[in-house]
Motif scaffolding. Structure first.
Motif, PDB file in Angstrom:
ATOM      1  N   LYS A  67       0.852  -1.204   0.000  1.00  0.00           N
ATOM      2  CA  LYS A  67       0.000   0.000   0.000  1.00  0.00           C
ATOM      3  C   LYS A  67       0.884   1.250   0.000  1.00  0.00           C
ATOM      4  O   LYS A  67       0.648   2.190  -0.757  1.00  0.00           O
ATOM      5  N   SER A  70       2.702   1.682  -3.438  1.00  0.00           N
ATOM      6  CA  SER A  70       1.781   2.082  -4.505  1.00  0.00           C
ATOM      7  C   SER A  70       1.266   3.503  -4.282  1.00  0.00           C
ATOM      8  O   SER A  70       1.105   4.265  -5.246  1.00  0.00           O
ATOM      9  N   ALA A  71       1.036   3.883  -3.040  1.00  0.00           N
ATOM     10  CA  ALA A  71       0.575   5.239  -2.740  1.00  0.00           C
ATOM     11  C   ALA A  71       1.633   6.269  -3.116  1.00  0.00           C
ATOM     12  O   ALA A  71       1.313   7.341  -3.648  1.00  0.00           O
ATOM     13  N   ARG A  79      -3.258   0.618  -4.363  1.00  0.00           N
ATOM     14  CA  ARG A  79      -3.249   1.104  -2.975  1.00  0.00           C
ATOM     15  C   ARG A  79      -4.538   0.713  -2.255  1.00  0.00           C
ATOM     16  O   ARG A  79      -4.513   0.208  -1.132  1.00  0.00           O
ATOM     17  N   GLN A  83      -5.062  -1.733   0.939  1.00  0.00           N
ATOM     18  CA  GLN A  83      -5.685  -1.244   2.173  1.00  0.00           C
ATOM     19  C   GLN A  83      -6.680  -2.277   2.706  1.00  0.00           C
ATOM     20  O   GLN A  83      -6.736  -2.554   3.900  1.00  0.00           O
TER      21      GLN A  83
END
Length: 135
Positions: A67, A70-71, A79, A83
């Motif tokens: 996450k 990717s964020a 993301r 999550q």
């Protein structure tokens, strides 16, 4: 820049691209982005193993890890699925309430993992095209 749709936050991704010295070379952003996909594939394999072992703690940690990566790149769909994996690994729903049924958590993680693999494959293909990588 191409429109990656809801896969990519263009503001964040543009900031990554601005770190390149040259648009022609993409010496910084190209390897950074393309290495992410290698990292994602390795992480998905670890997630599959943790799912087989019903190891929610490991799944949560792996979801958190991917996450964050990717964020940082602005990869929204990846993301968001990560999550879900992170939350259900902690036996929490996405809104933060407790989910005591481990089987429900494992099913939500399984569904999110399937979705994130599809989204990652689509985005990987689009990014290889953007960075002009031939396979």
């Amino acid at each position: 820049m191409p429109d990656f749709g809801d896969h990519v936050d263009n503001t964040i991704f543009s900031q990554i691209l601005e770190m390149d010295e040259s648009e022609a070379d993409r010496d910084f952003s190209g390897p950074l982005v393309l290495n992410f996909f290698d990292q994602a594939i390795e992480t998905f394999q670890k997630m599959e193993e943790a799912l087989a072992e019903k190891d929610l703690d490991t799944l949560s940690g792996l979801g958190h890890f991917l996450k964050g990566s990717s964020a940082t790149l602005g990869f929204n769909k990846i993301r968001d699925s990560c999550q879900v994996i992170q939350q259900y690994g902690h036996q929490l729903t996405v809104d933060g309430s407790t989910e005591p049924d481990e089987n429900v958590c494992l099913q939500k993680i399984t569904d999110a993992l399937k979705a994130v693999k599809v989204d990652t494959k689509e985005l990987d293909k689009a990014m290889k095209k953007f960075f002009e990588v031939t396979e």
